[in-house]
Design a protein around this motif. Structure first.
Motif, PDB file in Angstrom:
ATOM      1  N   ALA A   3      42.617  34.553  25.875  1.00 36.79           N
ATOM      2  CA  ALA A   3      42.249  35.390  27.026  1.00 36.79           C
ATOM      3  C   ALA A   3      41.809  34.453  28.145  1.00 36.79           C
ATOM      4  N   MET A   4      42.350  34.704  29.318  1.00 36.66           N
ATOM      5  CA  MET A   4      42.012  33.911  30.499  1.00 36.66           C
ATOM      6  C   MET A   4      41.344  34.827  31.521  1.00 36.66           C
ATOM      7  N   GLU A   5      40.630  34.225  32.448  1.00 35.36           N
ATOM      8  CA  GLU A   5      39.963  34.982  33.501  1.00 35.36           C
ATOM      9  C   GLU A   5      40.078  34.191  34.801  1.00 35.36           C
ATOM     10  N   VAL A   6      40.387  34.904  35.883  1.00 37.01           N
ATOM     11  CA  VAL A   6      40.528  34.274  37.189  1.00 37.01           C
ATOM     12  C   VAL A   6      40.056  35.260  38.253  1.00 37.01           C
ATOM     13  N   ALA A   7      39.633  34.749  39.396  1.00 35.89           N
ATOM     14  CA  ALA A   7      39.193  35.626  40.483  1.00 35.89           C
ATOM     15  C   ALA A   7      40.371  36.428  41.007  1.00 35.89           C
ATOM     16  N   CYS A   8      40.156  37.721  41.197  1.00 37.71           N
ATOM     17  CA  CYS A   8      41.180  38.615  41.740  1.00 37.71           C
ATOM     18  C   CYS A   8      41.539  38.145  43.153  1.00 37.71           C
ATOM     19  N   ASP A   9      42.819  38.126  43.460  1.00 37.50           N
ATOM     20  CA  ASP A   9      43.270  37.688  44.789  1.00 37.50           C
ATOM     21  C   ASP A   9      42.852  38.652  45.897  1.00 37.50           C
ATOM     22  N   ARG A  10      42.516  39.877  45.555  1.00 40.08           N
ATOM     23  CA  ARG A  10      42.149  40.860  46.579  1.00 40.08           C
ATOM     24  C   ARG A  10      40.642  41.024  46.749  1.00 40.08           C
ATOM     25  N   CYS A  11      39.897  41.130  45.640  1.00 35.64           N
ATOM     26  CA  CYS A  11      38.466  41.424  45.741  1.00 35.64           C
ATOM     27  C   CYS A  11      37.562  40.280  45.268  1.00 35.64           C
ATOM     28  N   LEU A  12      38.140  39.250  44.692  1.00 39.09           N
ATOM     29  CA  LEU A  12      37.438  38.061  44.196  1.00 39.09           C
ATOM     30  C   LEU A  12      36.573  38.302  42.959  1.00 39.09           C
ATOM     31  N   GLU A  13      36.632  39.492  42.380  1.00 35.68           N
ATOM     32  CA  GLU A  13      35.916  39.768  41.128  1.00 35.68           C
ATOM     33  C   GLU A  13      36.695  39.140  39.964  1.00 35.68           C
ATOM     34  N   PRO A  14      36.030  38.813  38.860  1.00 36.03           N
ATOM     35  CA  PRO A  14      36.748  38.258  37.708  1.00 36.03           C
ATOM     36  C   PRO A  14      37.786  39.245  37.176  1.00 36.03           C
ATOM     37  N   ALA A  15      38.989  38.739  36.940  1.00 33.48           N
ATOM     38  CA  ALA A  15      40.083  39.569  36.419  1.00 33.48           C
ATOM     39  C   ALA A  15      40.548  38.983  35.092  1.00 33.48           C
ATOM     40  N   PRO A  16      40.517  39.777  34.018  1.00 36.92           N
ATOM     41  CA  PRO A  16      40.953  39.265  32.711  1.00 36.92           C
ATOM     42  C   PRO A  16      42.477  39.272  32.591  1.00 36.92           C
ATOM     43  N   PHE A  17      43.010  38.253  31.925  1.00 40.24           N
ATOM     44  CA  PHE A  17      44.436  38.166  31.652  1.00 40.24           C
ATOM     45  C   PHE A  17      44.627  37.760  30.194  1.00 40.24           C
ATOM     46  N   PRO A  18      44.879  38.730  29.311  1.00 37.08           N
ATOM     47  CA  PRO A  18      45.183  38.361  27.929  1.00 37.08           C
ATOM     48  C   PRO A  18      46.566  37.712  27.869  1.00 37.08           C
ATOM     49  N   VAL A  19      46.692  36.689  27.042  1.00 33.90           N
ATOM     50  CA  VAL A  19      47.956  35.976  26.906  1.00 33.90           C
ATOM     51  C   VAL A  19      48.316  35.946  25.432  1.00 33.90           C
ATOM     52  N   ASP A  20      49.532  36.372  25.126  1.00 32.46           N
ATOM     53  CA  ASP A  20      50.034  36.377  23.757  1.00 32.46           C
ATOM     54  C   ASP A  20      51.536  36.142  23.857  1.00 32.46           C
ATOM     55  N   ALA A  21      52.011  35.000  23.390  1.00 36.72           N
ATOM     56  CA  ALA A  21      53.420  34.675  23.594  1.00 36.72           C
ATOM     57  C   ALA A  21      53.950  33.763  22.501  1.00 36.72           C
ATOM     58  N   SER A  22      55.259  33.706  22.435  1.00 38.29           N
ATOM     59  CA  SER A  22      55.969  32.775  21.572  1.00 38.29           C
ATOM     60  C   SER A  22      56.687  31.768  22.451  1.00 38.29           C
ATOM     61  N   PHE A  23      56.998  30.616  21.900  1.00 31.81           N
ATOM     62  CA  PHE A  23      57.701  29.599  22.672  1.00 31.81           C
ATOM     63  C   PHE A  23      58.595  28.762  21.773  1.00 31.81           C
ATOM     64  N   ARG A  46      35.607  46.693  48.558  1.00 27.37           N
ATOM     65  CA  ARG A  46      35.903  48.108  48.790  1.00 27.37           C
ATOM     66  C   ARG A  46      36.095  48.891  47.487  1.00 27.37           C
ATOM     67  N   ASN A  47      36.156  48.224  46.351  1.00 26.28           N
ATOM     68  CA  ASN A  47      36.189  48.919  45.068  1.00 26.28           C
ATOM     69  C   ASN A  47      34.804  49.430  44.694  1.00 26.28           C
ATOM     70  N   LEU A  48      33.766  48.773  45.195  1.00 26.05           N
ATOM     71  CA  LEU A  48      32.388  49.119  44.851  1.00 26.05           C
ATOM     72  C   LEU A  48      31.673  49.908  45.941  1.00 26.05           C
ATOM     73  N   VAL A  49      32.034  49.655  47.190  1.00 22.87           N
ATOM     74  CA  VAL A  49      31.350  50.267  48.329  1.00 22.87           C
ATOM     75  C   VAL A  49      32.396  50.839  49.278  1.00 22.87           C
ATOM     76  N   GLU A  50      32.152  52.050  49.726  1.00 25.03           N
ATOM     77  CA  GLU A  50      33.040  52.637  50.728  1.00 25.03           C
ATOM     78  C   GLU A  50      32.473  52.298  52.100  1.00 25.03           C
ATOM     79  N   CYS A  51      33.083  51.354  52.770  1.00 24.41           N
ATOM     80  CA  CYS A  51      32.597  50.986  54.099  1.00 24.41           C
ATOM     81  C   CYS A  51      33.367  51.809  55.139  1.00 24.41           C
ATOM     82  N   HIS A  52      32.799  51.917  56.283  1.00 28.93           N
ATOM     83  CA  HIS A  52      33.415  52.713  57.357  1.00 28.93           C
ATOM     84  C   HIS A  52      33.755  51.813  58.539  1.00 28.93           C
ATOM     85  N   CYS A  53      34.144  50.602  58.229  1.00 35.10           N
ATOM     86  CA  CYS A  53      34.486  49.646  59.276  1.00 35.10           C
ATOM     87  C   CYS A  53      35.861  49.991  59.856  1.00 35.10           C
ATOM     88  N   HIS A  54      36.038  49.638  61.096  1.00 30.20           N
ATOM     89  CA  HIS A  54      37.319  49.838  61.770  1.00 30.20           C
ATOM     90  C   HIS A  54      37.814  48.493  62.246  1.00 30.20           C
TER      91      HIS A  54
END
Length: 180
Positions: A70-90, A158-166
């Protein structure tokens, strides 16, 4: 075979007379493999198993196996940690670097595109796993498809707070480029 952080996959000088499969089963704790990206974090052990086989005539090493983590990286949109499970063959093929095509502007075709090259006495399993994991991660790393991202005006998630910015209208001299 081998231990953590050392050449665990294959050592040619010990295997030249023992052509055949060498099985491996390893677990790499978070932090053992450097992914060269400070925002990318391994959150679970990388568990891998498979086999490596040496072809005596060409010294080709064919490695096949599977892994999961399992990997984790900052979301490109909100910068919160985003989990990425990895399971593969090679399945990967490696030839000695001496058999690599000369550097320069020569075209490579077909089978040459699917072969890697190694120097020295073998291949590091950690290098194989790092490459496979980095190739499996998506280019656009988002925590979820409907992520709203960060407000460009106030900087709130904006996932956590609804702002009213224009948004302030941009420079009209660039309006023609917006339609491209």
């Amino acid at each position: 075979m081998g231990g953590r952080g050392i050449r665990v996959l294959y050592v040619l000088e010990h295997q030249r007379n023992a052509v055949g499969k060498v099985r491996f089963s390893e677990a790499f704790a978070p932090g053992v493999i450097d992914f060269f990206d400070p925002q990318l974090r391994q959150t679970a052990p990388i568990v891998t198993a498979g086999a490596a086989q040496l072809t005596e005539s060409t010294l080709e090493i064919v490695v096949s196996g599977q892994f999961s983590t399992a990997m984790e990286v900052a979301c490109d949109r909100c910068l919160e940690p985003a989990p990425f499970p990895v399971d593969a063959s090679f399945t990967l093929s490696y030839l000695p670097a001496a058999s690599a095509p000369e550097s320069g502007e020569s075209a490579i075709h077909g089978p040459e595109l699917e072969v890697g090259f190694y120097e020295g006495d073998g291949i590091e399993l950690t290098d194989v796993l790092r490459e496979e994991i980095l190739l499996l991660l998506p280019m656009q790393r988002v925590c979820r498809e409907d992520c709203k991202g960060i407000c460009p005006v106030c900087g709130q998630n904006r996932n956590l707070v609804e702002c009213h910015c224009h948004l302030v209208a941009g420079d009209d001299r660039w309006a023609g480029l917006r339609n491209l």
